[in-house]
Write a protein that holds these residues in place. Structure first.
Motif, PDB file in Angstrom:
ATOM      1  N   UNK A   1     -74.673   7.612 -39.089  1.00 20.57           N
ATOM      2  CA  UNK A   1     -74.788   6.342 -39.792  1.00 20.57           C
ATOM      3  C   UNK A   1     -75.983   5.550 -39.310  1.00 20.57           C
ATOM      4  N   UNK A   2     -75.849   4.243 -39.388  1.00 20.02           N
ATOM      5  CA  UNK A   2     -76.978   3.368 -39.146  1.00 20.02           C
ATOM      6  C   UNK A   2     -76.526   2.034 -38.581  1.00 20.02           C
ATOM      7  N   UNK A   3     -77.261   1.528 -37.609  1.00 18.74           N
ATOM      8  CA  UNK A   3     -77.118   0.145 -37.141  1.00 18.74           C
ATOM      9  C   UNK A   3     -78.451  -0.518 -37.447  1.00 18.74           C
ATOM     10  N   UNK A   4     -78.460  -1.396 -38.417  1.00 21.87           N
ATOM     11  CA  UNK A   4     -79.697  -2.022 -38.870  1.00 21.87           C
ATOM     12  C   UNK A   4     -80.032  -3.284 -38.097  1.00 21.87           C
ATOM     13  N   UNK A   5     -81.305  -3.581 -38.024  1.00 33.31           N
ATOM     14  CA  UNK A   5     -81.782  -4.745 -37.287  1.00 33.31           C
ATOM     15  C   UNK A   5     -81.477  -6.078 -37.941  1.00 33.31           C
ATOM     16  N   UNK A   6     -81.017  -6.045 -39.183  1.00 36.27           N
ATOM     17  CA  UNK A   6     -80.693  -7.292 -39.879  1.00 36.27           C
ATOM     18  C   UNK A   6     -79.193  -7.562 -39.926  1.00 36.27           C
ATOM     19  N   UNK A   7     -78.470  -7.004 -38.963  1.00 30.60           N
ATOM     20  CA  UNK A   7     -77.056  -7.330 -38.817  1.00 30.60           C
ATOM     21  C   UNK A   7     -76.101  -6.462 -39.604  1.00 30.60           C
ATOM     22  N   UNK A   8     -76.505  -5.228 -39.898  1.00 28.89           N
ATOM     23  CA  UNK A   8     -75.614  -4.325 -40.622  1.00 28.89           C
ATOM     24  C   UNK A   8     -75.332  -3.079 -39.791  1.00 28.89           C
ATOM     25  N   UNK A   9     -74.193  -2.477 -40.032  1.00 28.24           N
ATOM     26  CA  UNK A   9     -73.861  -1.203 -39.415  1.00 28.24           C
ATOM     27  C   UNK A   9     -72.985  -0.420 -40.387  1.00 28.24           C
ATOM     28  N   UNK A  10     -73.228   0.854 -40.492  1.00 34.42           N
ATOM     29  CA  UNK A  10     -72.428   1.728 -41.346  1.00 34.42           C
ATOM     30  C   UNK A  10     -72.436   3.123 -40.733  1.00 34.42           C
ATOM     31  N   UNK A  11     -71.274   3.656 -40.495  1.00 35.15           N
ATOM     32  CA  UNK A  11     -71.136   4.998 -39.925  1.00 35.15           C
ATOM     33  C   UNK A  11     -69.987   5.711 -40.609  1.00 35.15           C
ATOM     34  N   UNK A  12     -70.030   7.028 -40.566  1.00 36.52           N
ATOM     35  CA  UNK A  12     -68.942   7.848 -41.067  1.00 36.52           C
ATOM     36  C   UNK A  12     -68.526   8.838 -39.985  1.00 36.52           C
ATOM     37  N   UNK A  13     -67.259   9.109 -39.958  1.00 38.82           N
ATOM     38  CA  UNK A  13     -66.691  10.069 -39.012  1.00 38.82           C
ATOM     39  C   UNK A  13     -65.880  11.066 -39.826  1.00 38.82           C
ATOM     40  N   UNK A  14     -66.508  12.178 -40.245  1.00 38.87           N
ATOM     41  CA  UNK A  14     -65.822  13.140 -41.100  1.00 38.87           C
ATOM     42  C   UNK A  14     -64.533  13.707 -40.504  1.00 38.87           C
TER      43      UNK A  14
ATOM     44  N   UNK B   1     -74.522 -11.843 -40.996  1.00 41.41           N
ATOM     45  CA  UNK B   1     -75.692 -12.639 -41.346  1.00 41.41           C
ATOM     46  C   UNK B   1     -76.474 -13.007 -40.092  1.00 41.41           C
ATOM     47  N   UNK B   2     -76.407 -12.149 -39.096  1.00 37.32           N
ATOM     48  CA  UNK B   2     -77.070 -12.415 -37.827  1.00 37.32           C
ATOM     49  C   UNK B   2     -78.026 -11.268 -37.523  1.00 37.32           C
ATOM     50  N   UNK B   3     -79.306 -11.559 -37.472  1.00 33.55           N
ATOM     51  CA  UNK B   3     -80.302 -10.538 -37.140  1.00 33.55           C
ATOM     52  C   UNK B   3     -80.181 -10.175 -35.661  1.00 33.55           C
ATOM     53  N   UNK B   4     -80.423  -8.911 -35.357  1.00 33.04           N
ATOM     54  CA  UNK B   4     -80.376  -8.466 -33.973  1.00 33.04           C
ATOM     55  C   UNK B   4     -81.604  -8.997 -33.233  1.00 33.04           C
ATOM     56  N   UNK B   5     -81.391  -9.433 -32.008  1.00 35.97           N
ATOM     57  CA  UNK B   5     -82.491  -9.986 -31.217  1.00 35.97           C
ATOM     58  C   UNK B   5     -82.908  -9.067 -30.079  1.00 35.97           C
ATOM     59  N   UNK B   6     -82.258  -7.887 -29.978  1.00 35.45           N
ATOM     60  CA  UNK B   6     -82.616  -6.914 -28.946  1.00 35.45           C
ATOM     61  C   UNK B   6     -82.227  -5.530 -29.463  1.00 35.45           C
ATOM     62  N   UNK B   7     -82.660  -4.479 -28.779  1.00 37.57           N
ATOM     63  CA  UNK B   7     -82.276  -3.129 -29.194  1.00 37.57           C
ATOM     64  C   UNK B   7     -80.797  -2.815 -28.940  1.00 37.57           C
ATOM     65  N   UNK B   8     -80.125  -3.655 -28.182  1.00 35.06           N
ATOM     66  CA  UNK B   8     -78.701  -3.468 -27.903  1.00 35.06           C
ATOM     67  C   UNK B   8     -77.899  -4.104 -29.041  1.00 35.06           C
ATOM     68  N   UNK B   9     -77.017  -3.325 -29.683  1.00 36.94           N
ATOM     69  CA  UNK B   9     -76.231  -3.896 -30.776  1.00 36.94           C
ATOM     70  C   UNK B   9     -75.412  -5.105 -30.314  1.00 36.94           C
ATOM     71  N   UNK B  10     -75.226  -6.077 -31.192  1.00 40.25           N
ATOM     72  CA  UNK B  10     -74.434  -7.253 -30.811  1.00 40.25           C
ATOM     73  C   UNK B  10     -72.969  -6.872 -30.547  1.00 40.25           C
TER      74      UNK B  10
END
Length: 60
Positions: free
Chosen positions: A12-25, A36-45
């Protein structure tokens, strides 16, 4: 750093504009979180970790 939602076989994906989407088959699981919170570091919020912890806890 290993996260609950990024284990082997999951993708999946953790986006820098406050989104995350993953799948676990293996669990038949798809999770999507939009904030609605942009990430301010490489560490997910913390909300990302809390979301995925709750998602996986709901499986049991």
């Amino acid at each position: 750093m290993d996260h609950l939602y990024t284990g082997p076989g999951r993708f999946g994906w953790a986006g820098g504009l406050g989104t995350t989407a993953y799948t676990d088959p293996s669990e038949g699981l798809v999770g999507v979180l939009f904030t609605q919170v942009a990430m301010t570091s490489p560490v997910p919020p913390k909300v990302f970790e809390d979301f995925w912890t709750t998602v996986y806890a709901s499986i049991d």
